[in-house]
Design a protein around this motif. Structure first.
Motif, PDB file in Angstrom:
ATOM      1  N   MET A   1      80.228  15.525 106.942  1.00  0.00           N
ATOM      2  CA  MET A   1      79.150  16.440 106.563  1.00  0.00           C
ATOM      3  C   MET A   1      79.265  16.787 105.074  1.00  0.00           C
ATOM      4  N   ALA A   2      78.129  17.015 104.457  1.00  0.00           N
ATOM      5  CA  ALA A   2      78.132  17.408 103.048  1.00  0.00           C
ATOM      6  C   ALA A   2      77.091  18.503 102.826  1.00  0.00           C
ATOM      7  N   LYS A   3      77.372  19.333 101.862  1.00  0.00           N
ATOM      8  CA  LYS A   3      76.468  20.448 101.619  1.00  0.00           C
ATOM      9  C   LYS A   3      75.497  20.144 100.475  1.00  0.00           C
ATOM     10  N   TYR A   4      74.275  20.567 100.669  1.00  0.00           N
ATOM     11  CA  TYR A   4      73.238  20.387  99.651  1.00  0.00           C
ATOM     12  C   TYR A   4      72.484  21.689  99.444  1.00  0.00           C
ATOM     13  N   LEU A   5      72.027  21.839  98.236  1.00  0.00           N
ATOM     14  CA  LEU A   5      71.189  22.985  97.896  1.00  0.00           C
ATOM     15  C   LEU A   5      69.740  22.513  97.801  1.00  0.00           C
ATOM     16  N   LEU A   6      68.863  23.145  98.562  1.00  0.00           N
ATOM     17  CA  LEU A   6      67.428  22.878  98.390  1.00  0.00           C
ATOM     18  C   LEU A   6      66.861  24.047  97.597  1.00  0.00           C
ATOM     19  N   LEU A   7      66.489  23.760  96.370  1.00  0.00           N
ATOM     20  CA  LEU A   7      66.108  24.830  95.459  1.00  0.00           C
ATOM     21  C   LEU A   7      64.589  24.905  95.333  1.00  0.00           C
ATOM     22  N   LYS A   8      64.081  26.115  95.566  1.00  0.00           N
ATOM     23  CA  LYS A   8      62.641  26.338  95.391  1.00  0.00           C
ATOM     24  C   LYS A   8      62.403  26.999  94.035  1.00  0.00           C
ATOM     25  N   HIS A   9      61.331  26.606  93.391  1.00  0.00           N
ATOM     26  CA  HIS A   9      61.011  27.184  92.082  1.00  0.00           C
ATOM     27  C   HIS A   9      59.668  27.904  92.121  1.00  0.00           C
ATOM     28  N   TYR A  10      59.608  29.033  91.414  1.00  0.00           N
ATOM     29  CA  TYR A  10      58.301  29.654  91.202  1.00  0.00           C
ATOM     30  C   TYR A  10      57.496  28.778  90.245  1.00  0.00           C
ATOM     31  N   ARG A  11      58.190  28.241  89.238  1.00  0.00           N
ATOM     32  CA  ARG A  11      57.552  27.343  88.287  1.00  0.00           C
ATOM     33  C   ARG A  11      58.624  26.459  87.677  1.00  0.00           C
ATOM     34  N   GLY A  12      58.182  25.385  87.015  1.00  0.00           N
ATOM     35  CA  GLY A  12      59.127  24.434  86.436  1.00  0.00           C
ATOM     36  C   GLY A  12      59.199  23.191  87.290  1.00  0.00           C
ATOM     37  N   GLY A  13      59.992  22.218  86.869  1.00  0.00           N
ATOM     38  CA  GLY A  13      60.094  20.960  87.585  1.00  0.00           C
ATOM     39  C   GLY A  13      58.946  20.026  87.203  1.00  0.00           C
ATOM     40  N   PRO A  14      58.830  18.875  87.901  1.00  0.00           N
ATOM     41  CA  PRO A  14      57.754  17.934  87.597  1.00  0.00           C
ATOM     42  C   PRO A  14      56.384  18.591  87.795  1.00  0.00           C
ATOM     43  N   ALA A  15      55.368  18.029  87.196  1.00  0.00           N
ATOM     44  CA  ALA A  15      54.018  18.590  87.327  1.00  0.00           C
ATOM     45  C   ALA A  15      53.620  18.623  88.790  1.00  0.00           C
ATOM     46  N   PRO A  16      53.064  19.740  89.256  1.00  0.00           N
ATOM     47  CA  PRO A  16      52.677  19.817  90.660  1.00  0.00           C
ATOM     48  C   PRO A  16      51.576  18.810  90.988  1.00  0.00           C
ATOM     49  N   THR A  17      51.662  18.230  92.203  1.00  0.00           N
ATOM     50  CA  THR A  17      50.643  17.266  92.628  1.00  0.00           C
ATOM     51  C   THR A  17      49.308  17.974  92.845  1.00  0.00           C
ATOM     52  N   VAL A  18      49.392  19.160  93.409  1.00  0.00           N
ATOM     53  CA  VAL A  18      48.183  19.947  93.595  1.00  0.00           C
ATOM     54  C   VAL A  18      48.444  21.302  92.943  1.00  0.00           C
ATOM     55  N   ASP A  19      47.491  21.792  92.171  1.00  0.00           N
ATOM     56  CA  ASP A  19      47.705  23.061  91.485  1.00  0.00           C
ATOM     57  C   ASP A  19      47.088  24.194  92.304  1.00  0.00           C
ATOM     58  N   ILE A  92      72.242  23.646 103.016  1.00  0.00           N
ATOM     59  CA  ILE A  92      72.348  22.943 104.295  1.00  0.00           C
ATOM     60  C   ILE A  92      73.636  22.139 104.328  1.00  0.00           C
ATOM     61  N   ASP A  93      74.127  21.909 105.522  1.00  0.00           N
ATOM     62  CA  ASP A  93      75.330  21.109 105.714  1.00  0.00           C
ATOM     63  C   ASP A  93      74.925  19.967 106.631  1.00  0.00           C
ATOM     64  N   VAL A  94      74.771  18.761 106.060  1.00  0.00           N
ATOM     65  CA  VAL A  94      74.160  17.652 106.807  1.00  0.00           C
ATOM     66  C   VAL A  94      74.997  16.376 106.710  1.00  0.00           C
ATOM     67  N   GLU A  95      74.600  15.385 107.521  1.00  0.00           N
ATOM     68  CA  GLU A  95      75.352  14.125 107.595  1.00  0.00           C
ATOM     69  C   GLU A  95      75.265  13.307 106.310  1.00  0.00           C
ATOM     70  N   SER A  96      74.108  13.352 105.648  1.00  0.00           N
ATOM     71  CA  SER A  96      73.915  12.400 104.555  1.00  0.00           C
ATOM     72  C   SER A  96      72.886  12.897 103.550  1.00  0.00           C
ATOM     73  N   TRP A  97      72.869  12.260 102.423  1.00  0.00           N
ATOM     74  CA  TRP A  97      71.841  12.502 101.402  1.00  0.00           C
ATOM     75  C   TRP A  97      70.443  12.260 101.995  1.00  0.00           C
ATOM     76  N   ASP A  98      70.344  11.204 102.817  1.00  0.00           N
ATOM     77  CA  ASP A  98      69.046  10.872 103.405  1.00  0.00           C
ATOM     78  C   ASP A  98      68.525  12.019 104.269  1.00  0.00           C
ATOM     79  N   ARG A  99      69.421  12.635 105.006  1.00  0.00           N
ATOM     80  CA  ARG A  99      69.020  13.759 105.860  1.00  0.00           C
ATOM     81  C   ARG A  99      68.575  14.943 104.980  1.00  0.00           C
ATOM     82  N   ALA A 100      69.278  15.158 103.879  1.00  0.00           N
ATOM     83  CA  ALA A 100      68.909  16.241 102.971  1.00  0.00           C
ATOM     84  C   ALA A 100      67.508  15.991 102.409  1.00  0.00           C
ATOM     85  N   VAL A 101      67.242  14.756 102.044  1.00  0.00           N
ATOM     86  CA  VAL A 101      65.930  14.410 101.486  1.00  0.00           C
ATOM     87  C   VAL A 101      64.846  14.568 102.551  1.00  0.00           C
ATOM     88  N   GLU A 102      65.174  14.156 103.771  1.00  0.00           N
ATOM     89  CA  GLU A 102      64.222  14.278 104.872  1.00  0.00           C
ATOM     90  C   GLU A 102      63.837  15.762 105.075  1.00  0.00           C
TER      91      GLU A 102
END
Lengths: 136, 381
Positions: A1-19, A92-102
């Motif tokens: 198992m590995a831990k990942y951070l899923l970070l939410k932003h109020y703003r920033g990051g790549p351009a939003p697909t829908v504004d 989250i504490d998950v099996e893999s990077w793929d699970r984190a992305v999912e």
């Protein structure tokens, strides 16, 4: 198992697909549906045994730094409108990077105006883990 | 015997150990160890005299720990052998512990943690969970607090007001983990009220009971916040309200008014109204005037502005708000509410969105966001 951070932003990051309009411009039902989705997402992670922590941050606050011996720390705030701003996270504490992305993909599908997925960008970051007992 | 009854015995047992010569920190540890033994052993083999059992086992635990600790050799000599029977209880050990745990040399967070452990008999793990911090952090906070009060003699009278502030803090933390801190605060305040004849102790107990009575109506089944005006009042706990009102009336009859009695009187007026329309806002404003006179608290002034808005109309409420610091917690939410009532939904929606950004809790943020969304999606002329 590995831990990942899923970070939410109020703003920033790549351009939003829908504004999307800010949430206070949505209808109350749309707000409810979104909040219910977020709540259920956390509850589901808890059930699968993958939730470590979930927190939301207020957009208020400031940058702070040391300013030398005997001086009070310098603060820089409130945050400027153009800068990246963190809104909260799931750990989250998950099996893999793929699970984190999912899971991040699922979270990004939270409903917005008209019940359509908001396609929000989420930052997924692996934690540096603890050293293994058996070095490879 | 259930956990609560068992925990009722904790402070008195600590007191006995201290009078036999144990220092407070070691006595407290020994009683916690004995509690663990009790939880394990009692279901199969309940003692006839639970208090006597706890004293015997805790004392033995204390002696074991003292012996094991070579650096305590000197004291070990002093406490070795048969326990010296303590003097007849001239002082109330439990009461002394309340004072010690709320000692002014402690920070509020330390006082809270120490009170929950030494007076409440909760484990460090339970306290840590209730405050959502790691157990090691809470353990550290408690042992630092014990070190801080190690020089304080247990037989000195303390200030009731500091104890009440600590209990009020515990109550306000509500219930986030597996320990219901509001219920625990009520238990501890009841226990205190039974030991000390003080109007403000009664006032705080009444305040807690009256607020606790409304708790079932305060959140909807899906976790949403329900404001007072929209609560299903049939879900208020009438027994708790009746008890709170009675406790309050007895205190008020003695004519030594204080801050907590005043707050309880406001809560009682809300509890007394069968519908929101029946609320006696005029009287509530008067009690807020009293509270402001007594405490000069900005929060009391803010709440007074809301009550004034109900009694004399939203414009009067807004005028009262104008003199206050906009940085006050919930200032924007109050402004939003009053602006909507005054017929200005645009300003109200803006202030609700602003209030949501700085909301002190997630349920509150969600509630304020819904209010903003509701106003913004209304057709406007």
């Amino acid at each position: 198992m590995a831990k990942y951070l899923l970070l939410k932003h109020y703003r920033g990051g790549p351009a939003p697909t829908v504004d999307w309009a800010p949430m206070d411009q949505w209808t109350p039902d749309e707000v409810d549906a979104h909040l219910r989705f977020m709540h259920d997402f956390g509850a589901r992670l808890e059930e699968t045994g993958e939730l470590v922590d979930a927190q939301a941050l207020s957009p208020d606050g400031a940058f702070v730094r040391y300013d030398g011996e005997g001086r009070p720390p310098v603060t820089d705030g409130p945050f400027v409108e153009t800068k990246d701003l963190i809104a909260g996270w799931y750990i989250i504490d998950v099996e893999s990077w793929d699970r984190a992305v999912e899971l991040a993909g699922e979270l990004s599908a939270a409903p917005g105006p008209g019940g359509r997925p908001i396609h929000e960008w989420l930052e997924v970051r692996p934690f540096h883990g603890v050293p293994a007992a058996v070095p490879e | 015997m259930n956990g609560e009854l068992l925990r009722d015995l904790v402070p008195a047992v600590i007191g006995v150990l201290v009078r036999r010569g144990a220092d407070f920190a070691s006595a407290e540890d020994a009683v916690q160890d004995a509690l663990v033994d009790a939880v394990r052993g009692w279901p199969a083999n309940p003692p006839r005299d639970p208090r006597g059992w706890l004293i015997t086992v805790a004392w033995r635990r204390f002696l074991d720990a003292a012996r094991a600790d070579t650096s305590r050799r000197r004291r070990e000599v002093r406490v070795e052998g048969e326990p010296v029977p303590g003097p007849v209880e001239a002082v109330d050990d439990t009461l002394q512990l309340y004072f010690l745990c709320a000692h002014p040399c402690l920070t509020p967070a330390s006082s809270v943690a120490l009170t929950l452990r030494a007076v409440g008999g909760l484990t460090t793990r339970q306290i840590a969970r209730a405050y959502l911090v790691p157990e090691a952090t809470m353990a550290q906070r408690i042992s630092r607090a014990k070190r801080t009060v190690s020089g304080v003699r247990l037989n000195q009278p303390g200030a009731v007001a500091t104890v009440l502030r600590v209990l009020y803090l515990v109550f306000n933390e509500g219930y986030s983990g597996d320990v219901d801190l509001a219920a625990e605060a009520i238990r501890l305040t009841r226990q205190l009220a039974a030991r000390i004849d003080d109007e403000e102790v009664a006032g705080l107990l009444a305040l807690m009971l009256l607020h606790h009575a409304r708790r079932p109506a305060r959140t909807s089944p899906d976790g949403r916040l329900v404001p007072l005006a929209e609560q299903d009042r049939s879900r208020w706990d009438r027994h708790l309200i009746a008890e709170g009102v009675e406790v309050l009336q007895q205190a008020l009859a003695r004519d030594r008014l204080g801050e907590f009695q005043t707050q309880a009187a406001i809560a009682a007026l809300h509890a007394d109204a069968r519908t929101v329309e029946e609320t006696d806002w005029r009287q509530i404003v008067e009690w807020y005037d009293e509270l402001v006179r007594r405490t000069d608290s900005p929060v009391a002034r803010l709440n007074r502005a809301v009550a004034l808005g109900e009694a004399d109309g939203p414009r009067t409420g807004l005028a009262a708000l104008a003199g206050l610091d906009p940085a006050l917690p919930r200032y924007a939410a109050v402004a939003a509410y009053l602006h909507e009532r005054a017929g200005d939904p645009v300003t109200a929606a803006r202030r609700y969105a602003e209030a949501a950004r700085s909301a002190p809790s997630l349920p509150e943020r969600d509630h304020l966001m819904r209010q903003a969304a509701r106003l913004n999606s209304q057709p406007r002329s």
